[in-house]
Design a protein around this motif. Structure first.
Motif, PDB file in Angstrom:
ATOM      1  N   GLU A  26       0.787  -1.278  -0.022  1.00 25.62           N
ATOM      2  CA  GLU A  26       0.069   0.137  -0.182  1.00 25.62           C
ATOM      3  C   GLU A  26       0.839   1.185   0.049  1.00 25.62           C
ATOM      4  OE1 GLU A  26      -3.221  -0.017  -0.314  1.00 25.62           O
ATOM      5  OE2 GLU A  26      -3.493  -2.072  -0.271  1.00 25.62           O
ATOM      6  N   SER A  27       1.998   1.179   0.537  1.00 27.13           N
ATOM      7  CA  SER A  27       2.753   2.582   0.813  1.00 27.13           C
ATOM      8  C   SER A  27       3.536   2.717  -0.663  1.00 27.13           C
ATOM      9  CB  SER A  27       3.724   2.209   2.075  1.00 27.13           C
ATOM     10  OG  SER A  27       4.900   1.301   1.591  1.00 27.13           O
ATOM     11  N   THR A  28       3.485   1.835  -1.281  1.00 28.44           N
ATOM     12  CA  THR A  28       4.418   1.940  -2.481  1.00 28.44           C
ATOM     13  C   THR A  28       3.618   2.276  -3.855  1.00 28.44           C
ATOM     14  OG1 THR A  28       4.402  -0.355  -3.051  1.00 28.44           O
ATOM     15  CG2 THR A  28       6.496   0.572  -1.856  1.00 28.44           C
ATOM     16  N   GLU A  29       2.347   2.755  -3.442  1.00 32.42           N
ATOM     17  CA  GLU A  29       1.163   3.111  -4.461  1.00 32.42           C
ATOM     18  C   GLU A  29       1.826   4.054  -5.572  1.00 32.42           C
ATOM     19  OE1 GLU A  29      -3.300   4.494  -5.343  1.00 32.42           O
ATOM     20  OE2 GLU A  29      -2.237   4.830  -3.137  1.00 32.42           O
ATOM     21  N   ILE A  30       2.246   5.125  -4.837  1.00 32.61           N
ATOM     22  CA  ILE A  30       2.594   6.206  -5.937  1.00 32.61           C
ATOM     23  C   ILE A  30       3.940   5.773  -6.700  1.00 32.61           C
ATOM     24  CG2 ILE A  30       1.763   8.178  -4.373  1.00 32.61           C
ATOM     25  CD1 ILE A  30       4.441   8.628  -3.341  1.00 32.61           C
ATOM     26  N   PHE A  31       4.835   5.185  -5.855  1.00 33.41           N
ATOM     27  CA  PHE A  31       5.858   4.531  -6.890  1.00 33.41           C
ATOM     28  C   PHE A  31       5.512   3.578  -8.008  1.00 33.41           C
ATOM     29  CE2 PHE A  31       7.497   6.063  -2.806  1.00 33.41           C
ATOM     30  CZ  PHE A  31       8.367   6.860  -2.869  1.00 33.41           C
ATOM     31  N   ARG A  32       4.717   2.690  -7.473  1.00 32.07           N
ATOM     32  CA  ARG A  32       3.964   1.801  -8.556  1.00 32.07           C
ATOM     33  C   ARG A  32       3.298   2.496  -9.853  1.00 32.07           C
ATOM     34  NH1 ARG A  32       2.464  -1.175  -4.830  1.00 32.07           N
ATOM     35  NH2 ARG A  32       0.221  -0.377  -4.986  1.00 32.07           N
ATOM     36  N   ASN A  33       2.714   3.499  -9.421  1.00 34.84           N
ATOM     37  CA  ASN A  33       1.915   4.389 -10.392  1.00 34.84           C
ATOM     38  C   ASN A  33       3.085   4.973 -11.382  1.00 34.84           C
ATOM     39  OD1 ASN A  33      -0.611   3.626  -9.529  1.00 34.84           O
ATOM     40  ND2 ASN A  33      -0.674   5.124  -8.415  1.00 34.84           N
ATOM     41  N   PHE A  34       3.927   5.337 -10.693  1.00 33.98           N
ATOM     42  CA  PHE A  34       5.308   6.130 -11.667  1.00 33.98           C
ATOM     43  C   PHE A  34       5.716   5.125 -12.643  1.00 33.98           C
ATOM     44  CE2 PHE A  34       9.666   6.925 -12.371  1.00 33.98           C
ATOM     45  CZ  PHE A  34       9.681   8.135 -12.829  1.00 33.98           C
ATOM     46  N   LEU A  35       6.153   3.897 -12.245  1.00 36.50           N
ATOM     47  CA  LEU A  35       6.707   2.809 -13.181  1.00 36.50           C
ATOM     48  C   LEU A  35       5.528   2.358 -14.134  1.00 36.50           C
ATOM     49  CD1 LEU A  35       8.579   0.542 -10.362  1.00 36.50           C
ATOM     50  CD2 LEU A  35       9.414   2.328 -12.055  1.00 36.50           C
ATOM     51  N   ASN A  36       4.297   2.453 -13.731  1.00 38.03           N
ATOM     52  CA  ASN A  36       3.219   2.032 -14.690  1.00 38.03           C
ATOM     53  C   ASN A  36       2.681   2.958 -15.425  1.00 38.03           C
ATOM     54  OD1 ASN A  36       3.463  -0.586 -13.513  1.00 38.03           O
ATOM     55  ND2 ASN A  36       2.019  -0.467 -12.295  1.00 38.03           N
ATOM     56  N   ARG A  37       2.482   4.277 -14.945  1.00 33.84           N
ATOM     57  CA  ARG A  37       1.855   5.232 -15.661  1.00 33.84           C
ATOM     58  C   ARG A  37       2.872   6.508 -16.131  1.00 33.84           C
ATOM     59  NH1 ARG A  37      -3.672   5.486 -12.195  1.00 33.84           N
ATOM     60  NH2 ARG A  37      -4.078   3.138 -12.003  1.00 33.84           N
ATOM     61  N   GLY A  38       3.923   6.776 -15.442  1.00 32.81           N
ATOM     62  CA  GLY A  38       5.056   7.567 -15.619  1.00 32.81           C
ATOM     63  C   GLY A  38       4.688   8.773 -14.662  1.00 32.81           C
ATOM     64  N   THR A  39       3.744   8.812 -13.655  1.00 31.61           N
ATOM     65  CA  THR A  39       3.423   9.985 -12.760  1.00 31.61           C
ATOM     66  C   THR A  39       3.209   9.311 -11.467  1.00 31.61           C
ATOM     67  OG1 THR A  39       0.965   9.634 -13.205  1.00 31.61           O
ATOM     68  CG2 THR A  39       2.081  11.319 -14.639  1.00 31.61           C
ATOM     69  N   PHE A  40       3.871  10.491 -10.729  1.00 36.71           N
ATOM     70  CA  PHE A  40       3.638  10.245  -9.092  1.00 36.71           C
ATOM     71  C   PHE A  40       1.982  10.536  -8.727  1.00 36.71           C
ATOM     72  CE2 PHE A  40       8.261  10.331  -9.143  1.00 36.71           C
ATOM     73  CZ  PHE A  40       8.638   9.272  -8.428  1.00 36.71           C
TER      74      PHE A  40
END
Length: 360
Positions: free
Chosen positions: A217-231
């Motif tokens: 859960e804590s890595t959501e913004i980092f996962r979104n960055f890798l998948n979508r290119g945005t934090f």
């Protein structure tokens, strides 16, 4: 539990008021405006006892932060390793709470009953510290770590503590990224910047390797960055629908005396907004927003605007960072200033006094 410490430090706290008379006079004036203004808004508005009780809770928390801010400074100035030990214990407690349900439930006994009622249903999504939970707990953990680095002698081993603080604190609340980034950027030192870089890489790596639990859960913004290119975070995106202003001048001036929606059987915020500034605005008007901000930051403004002395840059940068953190997190939810704001104020006052003694 913290209240049990009050009698043991009350005499020292009273002497402190004599030593910092102008500071306490200003604090009492601002606090009086905030406290009685909130009571007046409740009397004139349409709120329930739930709303005025919340106002009392926020007010009481501000008072306790002042008292315990000085208490922390008094304890840590004589032995700063005590703060390091506290940090290490909290890290251990948080890690165990991620994997052990019984221990997690035990920790629920050290947070507020209302919060415990919510957090008992989200095991596996968030971690808990000893008395630390949600946004306030995560902010306290990060700010405490950077305050330790401010007052302790420079050491590469101590600075490496920052690498562990980001994943652990974000398991408590993802908002920990805000103080971590601001304090990290303003903190001088190549090693500090290296630790920030390593911690970000660590979170990116964890976002690819972990598939469940608080770390996931804590890595959501980092996962979104890798998948979508945005934090970005879904919870932050949801706030976009919570920004709206009153349509009445009376509400702007006096508020409606409500923090919560009394028409709902569930615990709902008034007008459905969790934005800190808007909750204040709807409760007691625009004046209370300015008084609340002034009450929370005036001590730090005194630190920032004070004359220079050896080491003052780091102290002033820390104070500026706390102000930035306060302004930002209140766009997400209602938060009072960190306990370490008052700790920093007393630390800065003693540093200036020592500089004067050396100068003369």
């Amino acid at each position: 539990m913290a209240l049990f410490l009050v009698p043991f430090y009350l005499r020292r706290f009273i002497r402190l008021q004599e030593k910092h008379f102008k500071f306490f006079l200003f604090f009492i004036g601002l606090f009086g405006c905030w406290f009685f203004g909130g009571l007046a808004a409740f009397v004139m508005g349409d709120g329930t006892t739930q709303d005025v009780f919340f106002h009392l809770v926020v007010s009481f928390k501000i008072l306790l932060n002042l008292f315990f801010g000085h208490l922390v400074y008094s304890v840590v100035k004589d032995n700063n390793s005590s703060l390091l030990i506290w940090l290490l214990v909290q890290i251990l407690v948080i890690c165990v709470s991620m994997v052990n349900l019984d221990f997690y439930q035990f920790l629920l006994g050290f947070i507020s009953p209302r919060s415990a009622d919510v957090f008992q249903h989200i095991y596996g999504l968030r971690a808990l510290g000893f008395g630390l939970y949600h946004v306030d707990g995560a902010l306290t953990l990060i700010i405490a770590a950077f305050y330790y680095l401010l007052i302790a002698k420079a050491s590469s081993t101590k600075t490496l503590l920052l690498v562990f603080m980001l994943p652990v604190s974000m398991a408590v609340a993802r908002s920990a990224i805000v103080p971590y980034a601001i304090l990290g950027v303003l903190k001088r030192g190549v090693l500090v910047k290296f630790c920030l870089f390593v911690s970000i890489l660590t979170m990116l790596l964890l976002s690819m390797l972990v598939s469940s639990g608080p770390i996931y859960e804590s890595t959501e913004i980092f996962r979104n960055f890798l998948n979508r290119g945005t934090f970005h975070s879904d919870s932050v995106n949801a706030l976009a629908n919570m920004y709206f202003l009153p349509d009445s001048l009376k509400v702007y001036m006096f508020g409606v005396g409500k923090y919560f929606d009394s028409s709902s059987s569930k615990l709902m915020f008034y007008m459905g907004t969790d934005v800190g500034y808007l909750r204040l605005l709807f409760y007691s008007g625009v004046g209370s927003v300015f008084v609340f901000v002034a009450l929370n930051i005036f001590a730090l403004l005194g630190v920032i605007c004070s004359r220079s002395y050896p080491g003052s840059y780091d102290v002033k940068a820390f104070a500026f960072a706390l102000c930035c953190i306060f302004f930002i997190v209140n766009f997400k939810g209602l938060q009072v200033m960190s306990i370490f704001a008052f700790t920093l104020y007393f630390y800065a006052s003693d540093r200036k006094k020592q500089a004067d003694i050396v100068a003369h």
